[in-house]
Write a protein that holds these residues in place. Sequence first.
Motif, PDB file in Angstrom:
ATOM      1  N   GLU A 138       5.474 -12.045   5.058  1.00 48.00           N
ATOM      2  CA  GLU A 138       6.879 -11.663   5.055  1.00 48.00           C
ATOM      3  C   GLU A 138       7.565 -11.852   3.704  1.00 48.00           C
ATOM      4  O   GLU A 138       8.489 -11.094   3.363  1.00 48.00           O
ATOM      5  CB  GLU A 138       7.627 -12.460   6.133  1.00 48.00           C
ATOM      6  CG  GLU A 138       7.219 -12.125   7.548  1.00 48.00           C
ATOM      7  CD  GLU A 138       7.471 -10.671   7.903  1.00 48.00           C
ATOM      8  OE1 GLU A 138       8.535 -10.145   7.500  1.00 48.00           O
ATOM      9  OE2 GLU A 138       6.616 -10.059   8.557  1.00 48.00           O
ATOM     10  N   ARG A 170       1.264  -6.590   2.752  1.00 45.14           N
ATOM     11  CA  ARG A 170       2.113  -5.638   3.452  1.00 45.14           C
ATOM     12  C   ARG A 170       1.251  -4.565   4.114  1.00 45.14           C
ATOM     13  O   ARG A 170       0.116  -4.321   3.704  1.00 45.14           O
ATOM     14  CB  ARG A 170       3.105  -4.989   2.481  1.00 45.14           C
ATOM     15  CG  ARG A 170       3.893  -5.984   1.635  1.00 45.14           C
ATOM     16  CD  ARG A 170       4.741  -6.905   2.497  1.00 45.14           C
ATOM     17  NE  ARG A 170       5.815  -6.170   3.151  1.00 45.14           N
ATOM     18  CZ  ARG A 170       6.567  -6.654   4.132  1.00 45.14           C
ATOM     19  NH1 ARG A 170       6.348  -7.874   4.608  1.00 45.14           N
ATOM     20  NH2 ARG A 170       7.523  -5.927   4.646  1.00 45.14           N
ATOM     21  N   GLU A 172       2.931  -1.429   5.391  1.00 50.83           N
ATOM     22  CA  GLU A 172       3.567  -0.126   5.222  1.00 50.83           C
ATOM     23  C   GLU A 172       4.592  -0.225   4.098  1.00 50.83           C
ATOM     24  O   GLU A 172       5.169  -1.290   3.846  1.00 50.83           O
ATOM     25  CB  GLU A 172       4.224   0.364   6.507  1.00 50.83           C
ATOM     26  CG  GLU A 172       5.337  -0.507   7.044  1.00 50.83           C
ATOM     27  CD  GLU A 172       5.940   0.063   8.324  1.00 50.83           C
ATOM     28  OE1 GLU A 172       7.164  -0.003   8.455  1.00 50.83           O
ATOM     29  OE2 GLU A 172       5.172   0.569   9.166  1.00 50.83           O
ATOM     30  N   TRP A 173       4.778   0.888   3.406  1.00 50.98           N
ATOM     31  CA  TRP A 173       5.678   0.924   2.255  1.00 50.98           C
ATOM     32  C   TRP A 173       7.125   0.937   2.729  1.00 50.98           C
ATOM     33  O   TRP A 173       7.473   1.611   3.696  1.00 50.98           O
ATOM     34  CB  TRP A 173       5.395   2.153   1.410  1.00 50.98           C
ATOM     35  CG  TRP A 173       6.077   2.095   0.067  1.00 50.98           C
ATOM     36  CD1 TRP A 173       7.247   2.709  -0.282  1.00 50.98           C
ATOM     37  CD2 TRP A 173       5.632   1.389  -1.091  1.00 50.98           C
ATOM     38  NE1 TRP A 173       7.572   2.417  -1.594  1.00 50.98           N
ATOM     39  CE2 TRP A 173       6.586   1.606  -2.119  1.00 50.98           C
ATOM     40  CE3 TRP A 173       4.524   0.589  -1.372  1.00 50.98           C
ATOM     41  CZ2 TRP A 173       6.463   1.073  -3.392  1.00 50.98           C
ATOM     42  CZ3 TRP A 173       4.389   0.049  -2.641  1.00 50.98           C
ATOM     43  CH2 TRP A 173       5.352   0.282  -3.636  1.00 50.98           C
ATOM     44  N   THR A 174       7.978   0.169   2.030  1.00 50.83           N
ATOM     45  CA  THR A 174       9.387   0.074   2.389  1.00 50.83           C
ATOM     46  C   THR A 174      10.258   0.310   1.156  1.00 50.83           C
ATOM     47  O   THR A 174       9.781   0.263   0.014  1.00 50.83           O
ATOM     48  CB  THR A 174       9.717  -1.317   2.958  1.00 50.83           C
ATOM     49  OG1 THR A 174       9.534  -2.301   1.920  1.00 50.83           O
ATOM     50  CG2 THR A 174       8.828  -1.654   4.155  1.00 50.83           C
ATOM     51  N   GLU A 175      11.528   0.540   1.395  1.00 52.35           N
ATOM     52  CA  GLU A 175      12.468   0.719   0.294  1.00 52.35           C
ATOM     53  C   GLU A 175      12.558  -0.549  -0.548  1.00 52.35           C
ATOM     54  O   GLU A 175      12.721  -0.483  -1.774  1.00 52.35           O
ATOM     55  CB  GLU A 175      13.853   1.089   0.837  1.00 52.35           C
ATOM     56  CG  GLU A 175      14.912   1.298  -0.226  1.00 52.35           C
ATOM     57  CD  GLU A 175      14.564   2.412  -1.214  1.00 52.35           C
ATOM     58  OE1 GLU A 175      15.040   2.334  -2.368  1.00 52.35           O
ATOM     59  OE2 GLU A 175      13.830   3.348  -0.841  1.00 52.35           O
ATOM     60  N   GLU A 176      12.454  -1.709   0.090  1.00 52.93           N
ATOM     61  CA  GLU A 176      12.457  -2.965  -0.659  1.00 52.93           C
ATOM     62  C   GLU A 176      11.317  -2.994  -1.667  1.00 52.93           C
ATOM     63  O   GLU A 176      11.485  -3.451  -2.807  1.00 52.93           O
ATOM     64  CB  GLU A 176      12.318  -4.150   0.297  1.00 52.93           C
ATOM     65  CG  GLU A 176      12.294  -5.503  -0.427  1.00 52.93           C
ATOM     66  CD  GLU A 176      11.773  -6.636   0.445  1.00 52.93           C
ATOM     67  OE1 GLU A 176      12.253  -7.765   0.270  1.00 52.93           O
ATOM     68  OE2 GLU A 176      10.872  -6.388   1.270  1.00 52.93           O
ATOM     69  N   THR A 178       9.932  -0.415  -3.064  1.00 49.94           N
ATOM     70  CA  THR A 178      10.283   0.521  -4.127  1.00 49.94           C
ATOM     71  C   THR A 178      11.203  -0.138  -5.152  1.00 49.94           C
ATOM     72  O   THR A 178      11.007  -0.010  -6.368  1.00 49.94           O
ATOM     73  CB  THR A 178      10.970   1.770  -3.539  1.00 49.94           C
ATOM     74  OG1 THR A 178      10.064   2.435  -2.661  1.00 49.94           O
ATOM     75  CG2 THR A 178      11.400   2.732  -4.646  1.00 49.94           C
ATOM     76  N   GLN A 211       2.163   4.670  -3.911  1.00 49.38           N
ATOM     77  CA  GLN A 211       3.619   4.755  -4.033  1.00 49.38           C
ATOM     78  C   GLN A 211       4.111   4.027  -5.284  1.00 49.38           C
ATOM     79  O   GLN A 211       5.069   4.463  -5.932  1.00 49.38           O
ATOM     80  CB  GLN A 211       4.288   4.157  -2.790  1.00 49.38           C
ATOM     81  CG  GLN A 211       3.981   4.900  -1.498  1.00 49.38           C
ATOM     82  CD  GLN A 211       2.791   4.322  -0.763  1.00 49.38           C
ATOM     83  OE1 GLN A 211       1.875   3.773  -1.364  1.00 49.38           O
ATOM     84  NE2 GLN A 211       2.804   4.435   0.572  1.00 49.38           N
TER      85      GLN A 211
END
Length: 239
Positions: A138, A170, A172-176, A178, A211
């Motif tokens: 996390e 992690r 899955e890719w998240t906006e955080e 990015t 990404q």
Amino acid sequence: MIRLTNRSLFHVHTFRCGHAEHVPDEAYILRAIDIGADSIWFADHAPFPGNPFGNRMKYEELGEYLHTLTGLKQKYTDQIAVHIGLEAEYFPSFDQAGYYNDLVADPRMEFLLLGQHMAEEEDWGRFSFSWDLERKREEEHRLLGRAVVQGIQSGYFAAVAHPDRIFRRRREWTEEMTVLSRDIIAAAIKNGIPLEQNASSMKNKWYYWPQFWEVAEKMGAKRIFGLDAHAVKALARWI
């Protein structure tokens, strides 16, 4: 400064780290010459005073590492360029103690590669490797990302190894992610430091994140390619 050609073998480890093939350093050099490389860049995992971390050489072995590679560099100077460095994490408490200054002050040391496998908490002396797995999943990427930015800004490091590997826990890719990627890439661009696309990471879907590299390309970051070789046979993948 790290200057690579399309025949450079960058980011090579040695047996001293304890999780690489147990062969002499010379075996890597002979293989590199055999496959037509023009340079080989050793960057074994850096030891720290007191040996608080595993999966790396002992601090007492550092002198021998530098001495042995320096001798081989001289022996093969007419056949291949041998470069000597270390892959090291950035920890503020060790910076304050003068550790990184001492490393770069050694004339045998050509470069430091920032490889952030764990990070130091704000309460110095506590490290993310001691966290339980749930907390690592996390939170660790945030602490690792901050440490990478700090390491870049410190001025000690010539490149960043596998920067996208900070997201290895992690799924899955998240906006955080990015946003954190942009912070790292922006710091690298500002400080003129290249980011390493890592061949070893590419073998593990959770270590290599396209990404991240899409963002790096859009932002215009300089990229280099590294083997992260822990065995002689790994050298052949690149030439």
